[in-house]
Design an enzyme around this catalytic site. Structure first.
Site, PDB file in Angstrom:
ATOM      1  N   ASP A 102     -27.674  16.604   1.860  1.00  0.00           N
ATOM      2  CA  ASP A 102     -26.331  16.444   1.769  1.00  0.00           C
ATOM      3  C   ASP A 102     -25.911  17.899   1.495  1.00  0.00           C
ATOM      4  O   ASP A 102     -26.684  18.707   1.131  1.00  0.00           O
ATOM      5  CB  ASP A 102     -26.010  15.464   0.446  1.00  0.00           C
ATOM      6  CG  ASP A 102     -24.400  15.063   0.332  1.00  0.00           C
ATOM      7  OD1 ASP A 102     -23.883  14.651  -0.463  1.00  0.00           O
ATOM      8  OD2 ASP A 102     -23.841  15.328   1.350  1.00  0.00           O
ATOM      9  N   ASP A 276     -27.104   5.749   3.855  1.00  0.00           N
ATOM     10  CA  ASP A 276     -28.197   5.902   2.892  1.00  0.00           C
ATOM     11  C   ASP A 276     -27.777   5.197   1.350  1.00  0.00           C
ATOM     12  O   ASP A 276     -26.474   5.018   1.042  1.00  0.00           O
ATOM     13  CB  ASP A 276     -28.073   7.455   2.370  1.00  0.00           C
ATOM     14  CG  ASP A 276     -26.898   7.669   1.643  1.00  0.00           C
ATOM     15  OD1 ASP A 276     -25.805   7.941   2.057  1.00  0.00           O
ATOM     16  OD2 ASP A 276     -27.199   7.670   0.403  1.00  0.00           O
ATOM     17  N   CYS A 314     -44.087 -11.332   3.736  1.00  0.00           N
ATOM     18  CA  CYS A 314     -43.999  -9.636   3.902  1.00  0.00           C
ATOM     19  C   CYS A 314     -45.184  -8.720   3.884  1.00  0.00           C
ATOM     20  O   CYS A 314     -46.273  -9.226   3.244  1.00  0.00           O
ATOM     21  CB  CYS A 314     -43.006  -9.233   2.534  1.00  0.00           C
ATOM     22  SG  CYS A 314     -42.745  -7.343   2.354  1.00  0.00           S
ATOM     23  N   CYS A 316     -45.779  -5.692   3.027  1.00  0.00           N
ATOM     24  CA  CYS A 316     -45.857  -4.916   2.124  1.00  0.00           C
ATOM     25  C   CYS A 316     -47.239  -4.963   1.162  1.00  0.00           C
ATOM     26  O   CYS A 316     -47.688  -6.068   0.924  1.00  0.00           O
ATOM     27  CB  CYS A 316     -44.719  -4.517   1.309  1.00  0.00           C
ATOM     28  SG  CYS A 316     -44.534  -5.172  -0.036  1.00  0.00           S
ATOM     29  N   CYS A 319     -46.653  -7.548  -1.536  1.00  0.00           N
ATOM     30  CA  CYS A 319     -46.544  -9.005  -1.299  1.00  0.00           C
ATOM     31  C   CYS A 319     -48.092  -9.512  -0.714  1.00  0.00           C
ATOM     32  O   CYS A 319     -48.428 -10.381  -0.938  1.00  0.00           O
ATOM     33  CB  CYS A 319     -45.572  -9.212  -0.180  1.00  0.00           C
ATOM     34  SG  CYS A 319     -43.988  -8.886  -0.933  1.00  0.00           S
ATOM     35  N   HIS A 345     -41.764  -2.483  -1.499  1.00  0.00           N
ATOM     36  CA  HIS A 345     -41.340  -3.605  -1.124  1.00  0.00           C
ATOM     37  C   HIS A 345     -39.838  -3.453  -0.728  1.00  0.00           C
ATOM     38  O   HIS A 345     -39.530  -3.896   0.433  1.00  0.00           O
ATOM     39  CB  HIS A 345     -41.595  -4.855  -2.184  1.00  0.00           C
ATOM     40  CG  HIS A 345     -40.711  -5.983  -1.865  1.00  0.00           C
ATOM     41  ND1 HIS A 345     -41.307  -6.950  -0.654  1.00  0.00           N
ATOM     42  CD2 HIS A 345     -39.654  -6.400  -1.999  1.00  0.00           C
ATOM     43  CE1 HIS A 345     -40.315  -7.704  -0.563  1.00  0.00           C
ATOM     44  NE2 HIS A 345     -39.177  -7.325  -1.132  1.00  0.00           N
TER      45      HIS A 345
HETATM   46  N1  LIG Z   1     -21.168  15.112   0.842  1.00  0.00           N
HETATM   47  C1  LIG Z   1     -20.818  13.861   0.147  1.00  0.00           C
HETATM   48  N2  LIG Z   1     -21.757  13.186   0.041  1.00  0.00           N
HETATM   49  C2  LIG Z   1     -21.263  11.685  -0.516  1.00  0.00           C
HETATM   50  C3  LIG Z   1     -22.370  10.901  -1.232  1.00  0.00           C
HETATM   51  C4  LIG Z   1     -23.794  11.348  -1.281  1.00  0.00           C
HETATM   52  C5  LIG Z   1     -24.686  10.830  -0.003  1.00  0.00           C
HETATM   53  C6  LIG Z   1     -26.263  11.638  -0.302  1.00  0.00           C
HETATM   54  C7  LIG Z   1     -26.861  12.227   0.935  1.00  0.00           C
HETATM   55  C8  LIG Z   1     -27.850  12.795   0.600  1.00  0.00           C
HETATM   56  C9  LIG Z   1     -28.607  12.552  -0.441  1.00  0.00           C
HETATM   57  C10 LIG Z   1     -27.956  11.793  -1.330  1.00  0.00           C
HETATM   58  C11 LIG Z   1     -26.780  11.087  -1.340  1.00  0.00           C
HETATM   59  C12 LIG Z   1     -22.100   9.718  -1.307  1.00  0.00           C
HETATM   60  N3  LIG Z   1     -22.427   8.555  -2.155  1.00  0.00           N
HETATM   61  C13 LIG Z   1     -21.699   7.657  -2.409  1.00  0.00           C
HETATM   62  N4  LIG Z   1     -20.636   7.919  -2.012  1.00  0.00           N
HETATM   63  C14 LIG Z   1     -20.527   9.204  -1.405  1.00  0.00           C
HETATM   64  C15 LIG Z   1     -19.442   9.926  -0.715  1.00  0.00           C
HETATM   65  C16 LIG Z   1     -19.886  11.295  -0.578  1.00  0.00           C
HETATM   66  C17 LIG Z   1     -19.050  12.308   0.151  1.00  0.00           C
HETATM   67  O1  LIG Z   1     -18.108  11.807   0.256  1.00  0.00           O
HETATM   68  N5  LIG Z   1     -19.562  13.469   0.568  1.00  0.00           N
HETATM   69 ZN   LIG Z   2     -43.117  -7.146   0.204  1.00  0.00          ZN
END
Ligand SMILES: Nc1nc2c(CCc3ccccc3)c3nc[nH]c3cc2c(=O)[nH]1
Ligand SMILES: [Zn+2]
Length: 371
Positions: A102, A276, A314, A316, A319, A345
């Site tokens: 990020d 993510d 599962c 893992c 489990c 898990h």
């Molecule tokens: N740059 C950015 N990151 C966000 C994340 C973190 C994701 C992330 C990426 C890489 C590692 C950890 C977290 C957000 N998490 C929840 N909502 C989110 C919105 C944004 C966003 O608008 N911009």
């Molecule tokens: Zn499991």
């Protein structure tokens, strides 16, 4: 008298739309310098150069193709230049597959106490020792280069929720100016990519303007930011009913910070490819296990003599080789092995969910009920 009920036109449209709701789902492969990413993909979060409580080779056995790192944490400790000198984040953490980092702005706003947002960038004090730092489109992009990220995120401002239209508009416009500077600072190489992040909160005209501004910069992929920030699933889906369609159909779409299985399924149905979320790892360490029977809170006393696995089929380690009673005990006494097994898990559960979604899409089947 037999009356033939004819659906009024708009109801017909809603019914048609319901069947079409799988139309936007797509399964694909992203090819990178560090290997392929099968989409729809779930990306485990490895904030400080490790997926907490997991060996990288264990993360690999769960089926994850890519993991996430955090520019904010790594620039403070051990420092991007040091990681670069040591051979880059892949070597440092012994993960040879794709890495996405990020850009750091989001973490500054959620973690550092004192900070100041200027046109130049964000000035903040480290939450570790209070020392002063600045993150800008240029420095964030350079830090991600030094870390060796496969996918670099543009430096954006995550518009808080709720925001007025005016607040969302000026925030989105700042993100567009920062995206341009991020793109200019990006050192483009084969097999590496940079994703733009669109903002605009819940306002569709701002989301459109954000998408148009970023499409001009021809990023390798696009993220939808400014969601999973407390707006709730209904409002998030309302934005996702149109926002993915504003982005190039042939490029990856990444919904940042999402989410629970039901959120992921709904977002895939609306055209999202990458996800993510800290939920499987963080809630695993807190004793929550995702299973086909629902979420199991292993600390509940009803498990203290339960000699059965979390899920009998599962594969893992938790489990295959242990019982809920043992996991209950480990988590209660805060043994490290408890965090390891619960995390393993949950990551396996999320990857199995993504695998099944990819299979259902490939077979053109509906996948509403999976979760
Ligand atoms: N740059 C950015 N990151 C966000 C994340 C973190 C994701 C992330 C990426 C890489 C590692 C950890 C977290 C957000 N998490 C929840 N909502 C989110 C919105 C944004 C966003 O608008 N911009
Ligand atoms: Zn499991």
């Amino acid at each position: 008298e037999v009356s033939i009920t004819k659906f009024p036109a708009d109801e017909r449209k809603i019914i048609a739309k319901a069947h079409d709701k799988y139309k936007k789902a797509r399964a694909g492969i992203i090819n990178t310098r560090h290997g392929q990413i099968h989409t729809p993909a779930f990306m485990p979060v490895g904030t400080k150069g490790t997926v907490k409580a997991m060996l990288p080779e264990s993360v690999q056995t769960t089926g994850a193709d890519i993991i996430l790192g955090n520019t904010y944490h790594l620039m403070l400790q051990p420092g991007a230049k040091r990681v670069f000198k040591l051979g880059g984040l892949h070597k440092f953490m012994n993960w040879s597959k794709p890495l996405l980092t990020d850009s750091g702005g989001f973490q500054v706003m959620s973690l550092s106490k004192l900070r100041k947002i200027t046109e130049e960038g964000v000035i903040f004090n480290s939450h570790i020792d209070g020392s002063k730092f600045m993150l800008s489109p240029e420095s964030s992009t350079e830090i991600q280069y030094l870390l060796g990220s496969t996918i670099t995120m543009a430096f954006d401002e995550c518009t808080p929720y709720p925001s007025t239209y005016e607040q969302a508009k000026s925030s989105m416009e700042l993100t567009s100016r920062w995206a341009k500077r991020s793109r200019k600072a990006f050192y483009s190489r084969d097999g590496y990519g940079q994703f733009g992040i669109i903002q605009g909160s819940i306002y569709n005209d701002l989301r459109l303007k954000s998408a148009l501004d970023l499409i001009e910069l021809d990023f390798e992929g696009y993220a939808i930011g400014g969601l999973a920030v407390g707006e709730g699933q209904e409002l998030m889906f309302k934005v996702l009913d149109y926002a993915p369609d504003l982005l190039p159909i042939n490029k990856p779409r990444y919904l940042m910070g999402v989410g629970k299985p039901a959120d992921i399924i709904g977002a895939v149905q609306r055209g999202i490819d990458m996800f993510d979320c800290v939920i499987p790892t963080r809630s695993g360490r807190n004793g929550q296990a995702f299973t086909k029977y629902g979420v199991v809170n292993i600390r509940n006393s009803k498990y203290k003599e339960d000699n059965t696995p979390l899920e009998e089929d599962c594969l893992c380690p938790a489990c295959k080789n242990y019982t809920k009673a043992y996991l209950h005990y480990l988590v209660k006494v805060k043994e490290i092995l408890g965090a390891m097994l619960m995390t393993w898990h949950n990551l396996m559960y999320f990857q199995k969910l993504m695998l099944r979604i990819r299979e259902y899409i490939a077979q053109g089947k509906d996948f509403d009920f999976i979760s």
